[in-house]
Design an enzyme around this catalytic site. Structure first.
Site, mmCIF file in Angstrom:
data_model
loop_
_atom_site.group_PDB
_atom_site.id
_atom_site.type_symbol
_atom_site.label_atom_id
_atom_site.label_comp_id
_atom_site.label_asym_id
_atom_site.label_seq_id
_atom_site.Cartn_x
_atom_site.Cartn_y
_atom_site.Cartn_z
ATOM 1 N N GLU A 7 2.501 6.125 -7.734
ATOM 2 C CA GLU A 7 2.197 6.578 -6.288
ATOM 3 C C GLU A 7 2.147 8.112 -6.115
ATOM 4 O OE1 GLU A 7 3.287 5.634 -1.704
ATOM 5 O OE2 GLU A 7 3.328 3.900 -3.176
ATOM 6 N N ASP A 152 4.879 1.969 -5.176
ATOM 7 C CA ASP A 152 5.913 1.493 -4.146
ATOM 8 C C ASP A 152 5.433 0.014 -3.880
ATOM 9 O OD1 ASP A 152 7.140 3.829 -4.506
ATOM 10 O OD2 ASP A 152 6.649 4.625 -2.479
ATOM 11 N N TYR A 360 14.933 2.082 -2.818
ATOM 12 C CA TYR A 360 13.716 2.174 -2.342
ATOM 13 C C TYR A 360 14.280 2.393 -0.780
ATOM 14 C CZ TYR A 360 8.936 1.838 -0.547
ATOM 15 O OH TYR A 360 7.657 1.837 -0.038
#
Length: 870
Positions: A7, A152, A360
């Site tokens: 990303e 992600d 995350y």
């Protein structure tokens, strides 16, 4: 060759480092984009990072109508996009050719109220947002044998990966593609993810794209409507949105409750007790007297009393359970309590995740999965963070049984430290947030804290009093997680019948308080409770409301403009301000993610909801415009004009775009005042709001990260006057054979302070001064540049400075790629004079260029207008 698409660039670099065989990945560039080449089991791999979304949704310029085709739009490539415009909207030919009406359709690019119903049903196109990255992506895809999407793992990340894959398919339609899902950028997680690749979840990507489309449609239509309802209004676009508006409504609703609150009088009787040299607070057992006569009667019995008798001692222990693991909302709320806003929390958390320090950070889950290596993380914390080592040792002694929250999902674990990386490299907000996350993780693995409460019952003059104290007797999880822990209130050891000293017993008149305003952390929690936004968007929505000046301060207050917009929308389109409709659309998007509904159906449903309220809004556009106008004036008001009595408001110059304070009575009244530079200005209230010397408003000025101060807005006011001060003699004039004094002066027009030579027109010598602080001359000159040295009194004490900002003696940050200036180099007066002359010449040249540019722009605009009229 295998192509890995991450990303962001930092994620691509990290993945390459974690997967590469022995040796560091090779940094390379394709065109101007960084890529990382490495080998895995002898096979060539390359990783590249996107810049978030590489495609941006937008509207076409026009919606056209054809009797056979119906409503449609055309892309730049000539592709026909059907538009589901309802039959109830008028079709061409129209009676007028004025925009937005066209001979064969409607122009929706320009901001016109008449085009809004059509904009609601417009097709959506996706344009390249990162052309260079797309170019590199396609270049590498042509040479690749397989592509691995490693963005992600959430709706947003899946959409970004899907868009990237669609771009790849344009040049390599048969290229095999797989998906890597991981929750932390650490060796074990990433290796496991790439060893167990899965298919890209198109349903999840479609849900993310549904949200993107719906938010674009609602945001564009409502923002254009509110802006057009009262165009201008001190230069702000009136932003609105599907989630933004009901979030603002929550804050306005709370403010309305505060405004409607009627305080009630009550009385309290409190004092101090003392025993064995230890002082503690005592209070009447009737916490609040609502009858003044009863309060005065009770107070008459204890007034002047000096002793009291302990009638009972009660001790009770209670357990405080350890907290549950962090999800995004809980992290934002906890960080907000420590002074980090939700938006800043997410920015810091993202950087910690990308650096491999935490997992995350966008999650709903509050239950650690069984596969999480809890013991390994604790051992990593023990070795990497010495301050936590003693707690980690206790945790490792077992049992490692974590707490569980109410929400359990299978996408990502709760937010936790990875136990890897070197936390000593962190500083400021990063270190503060990392410690919060690490300590919370340890707290979830520890036992409850035990708090002992001691309550004393005391007789004072026949009236019942009490004293209470809490002591942490068994730290439990509090040893790791001290956040929010109250300070121990230890009472002296007393027994029934003991006599204590009492004093300072007072009868205090008080009033009940209105409901508290939301803090940013509490608002995030309320948004989650009401189903507003997602874990990824709530912080940015609050930040946006501050940016468009609908909200101010923390705890949060709505501005007059924010209140006016919600009041007007509540009257003419109440559904847009409630969480119900937003929650309904979010539920629809969840069905898309689960494969139970289609993106097209959900987006069309949202269009229908918006269209259903737009007619009423357009009908009452003028009413809403007036409300906005009044609110903007109220927000911008700083006080009353001392000349005509009308409002003085903050305005923006059309020429310079700078701010100033002007009278609403213009042009009949031309009173204006400058705004202090580099500060946030707000009006004062009560007696302090009007200057006793000149009658102009007084304002509060808040410099960035400095103490606020108050001043009169009138630079000519005696309260702002500073006498001229000679601080030295001009060395440039001395070299030219004349005498010139350097005078410190405060401008009556702008309020700025500076030092200037009495022969300024000849020598051009001038130096800036700090905006505030008493100035004193020292009679000395700087050894490096010959400029005068002065002393400025500040809140931290006297500050001795050389007034020359370009003095070689001042410390400067090294410039990359350039040799640092030699220390001790002196700048002569003649050099200073040349520099001044160069600056003046450059300024004139810039002015000429700007003027020429403006003239050209005006000519072009005139030509365009003439063409359109023709």
């Amino acid at each position: 060759m295998k192509l890995v698409v991450a990303e962001k660039n930092i994620a691509a670099q990290k993945i390459a480092q974690l997967l590469a065989d022995a040796g560091a990945p090779k940094n390379d560039k394709v065109y101007n984009t960084q890529v990382y080449r490495f080998k895995v089991d002898g096979e060539d791999w390359v990783s590249m990072g996107l810049a978030g979304h590489i495609l941006a949704p937008d509207f076409p310029d026009e919606i056209l109508f054809d009797k056979k085709m119906g409503w449609y739009s055309l892309t730049e490539d000539g592709e026909v996009l059907p538009a589901g415009v309802p039959d109830g909207l008028a079709r061409p030919p129209y009676d007028t050719k004025r925009k937005p009406f066209l001979a064969n359709g409607i122009n929706i690019k320009g901001w016109k109220v008449e085009s809004l119903p059509y904009l609601t049903w417009s097709p959506i196109i996706k344009n390249p947002a990162e052309k260079e990255i797309i170019r590199v992506l396609k270049n590498l895809a042509k040479k690749a044998d397989e592509v691995i999407i490693a963005t992600d793992f959430d709706r947003e990340g899946e959409l970004i990966g899907s868009d990237a894959l669609n771009m790849i398919r344009e040049v390599a339609p048969e290229l095999p593609a797989r998906r890597a899902r991981y929750s932390a950028l650490i060796k074990g997680e990433v290796t496991e993810a790439f060893a167990n690749l899965v298919e890209l979840d198109q349903d999840l990507a479609d849900a993310g794209e549904s949200r993107q489309y719906i938010d674009l449609i609602w945001g564009a239509v409502l923002t254009r409507y509110l802006t057009l309802a009262k165009f201008g209004g001190f230069g702000n676009v009136r932003s609105a949105g599907r989630v933004q508006t009901p979030t603002l409504a929550l804050v306005v609703e709370r403010e309305r409750e505060r405004m409607a609150f009627v305080p009630e009088d009550y009385w309290q009787i409190r004092g101090l007790g003392e025993a064995s040299g230890q002082e503690f607070k005592i209070a009447h057992t009737t916490a609040r007297f609502t009858d003044k006569a009863a309060a005065e009667a009770a107070f008459s019995h204890v007034e002047g009393e000096t002793t009291g008798t302990v009638t009972a001692v009660a001790k009770r222990s209670r357990k405080q359970q350890p907290p549950v693991p962090f999800n995004t909302t809980a992290l934002q709320a906890a960080a907000a309590a420590e002074g980090i806003s939700p938006a800043r929390t997410m920015r810091i958390a993202e950087s910690l995740y990308m650096s491999g320090f935490i997992s995350y950070p966008r999650v709903d889950n509050t239950v650690y999965p069984k596969t999480l290596d809890i013991e390994g993380i604790v051992r990593g914390l023990a070795s990497g963070t010495p301050a936590l080592a003693p707690v980690c040792k206790k945790v490792l002694a077992g049992p490692l049984t974590p707490t569980r929250g109410k929400v359990e999902t299978t996408d990502h674990p709760p937010i936790h430290p990875t136990g890897q990386g070197d936390p000593t490299t962190l500083d400021g907000g990063q270190l503060k947030l990392y410690n919060l996350i690490a300590r919370r993780f340890l707290a979830t693995l520890m036992g409850p804290a035990t708090i002992e409460n001691t309550k004393l019952s005391i007789d004072v003059g026949g009236e019942p009093f009490a004293a209470s104290g809490d002591v942490l007797v068994e730290a439990g999880f509090r040893e790791a997680y001290p956040y929010g822990l109250k300070r121990d209130e230890q009472l002296p050891a007393l027994a029934e019948g003991d006599i204590i000293d009492v004093r300072d017993i007072k009868l205090e008149a008080k009033q009940t308080e209105p409901p508290a305003r939301y803090s940013q952390g509490k608002l995030v929690q309320e948004m989650e409770k009401r189903g507003l936004g997602t874990k990824s968007t709530r912080a940015s929505i609050i930040e946006r409301l501050y940016a468009v000046r609908y909200l101010k301060n923390d705890p949060i207050e709505p501005s007059q403009l924010g209140i006016a917009i919600i009041d007007a929308l509540s009257e003419f389109a109440p559904r847009v301000t409630t969480p119900d409709m937003t929650a309904e659309l979010d539920a629809d998007m969840t069905k898309v993610a689960e494969g139970a509904d289609t993106q097209e159906h959900v987006v069309d449903h949202s269009r229908a909801l918006l269209a259903g309220m737009l007619d009423a809004l357009i009908e009452h556009k003028d009413d809403l415009g007036e409300a906005i106008s009044d609110a903007v004036t109220a927000d911008a008001r700083v006080g009353a004009c001392p000349t005509c009595g009308k409002d003085l408001v903050m305005k923006t110059s059309a020429k310079t775009r700078g701010s100033f304070i002007g009278c609403m009575g213009w042009p009949d009244c031309d009173v204006t005042y400058p705004v202090p530079s580099g500060v946030k200005v707000s009006p004062l209230e009560g007696e302090a709001a009007v200057c006793p010397e000149c009658g102009a408003p007084r304002i509060k000025c808040q410099p960035f990260r400095q103490k606020a101060y108050e001043q009169c807005v009138n630079p000519k006011c005696p309260t702002n006057y500073e006498p001229d001060l000679k601080v030295g003699e001009c060395s440039v004039c001395a070299e030219a054979g004349r005498h010139g004094d350097l005078i410190a002066h405060k401008s009556e027009k702008s309020g700025k302070r500076f030092i200037r030579c009495t022969n300024y027109d000849d020598c051009g010598v001038s130096y800036p001064l700090p905006a505030r602080g008493k100035l004193s001359a020292t009679g000395e000159v700087c050894e490096h540049c010959g400029a005068p040295v002065v002393v400025v009194e500040t809140a931290r004490g006297p500050w001795r400075i050389c007034v020359n900002m370009d003095c070689p003696g001042k410390e400067k940050k090294p410039v990359r790629g350039k040799a640092a200036s030699k220390p001790g180099a002196k700048k002569t007066a003649s050099t200073a004079k040349k520099t001044t002359a160069k600056k003046a010449t450059a300024k004139k040249a810039t002015s000429k260029k700007t003027t020429a540019k403006k003239t050209t722009a005006k000519k072009a605009a005139a030509e365009k207008t003439a063409t359109e009229k023709a």
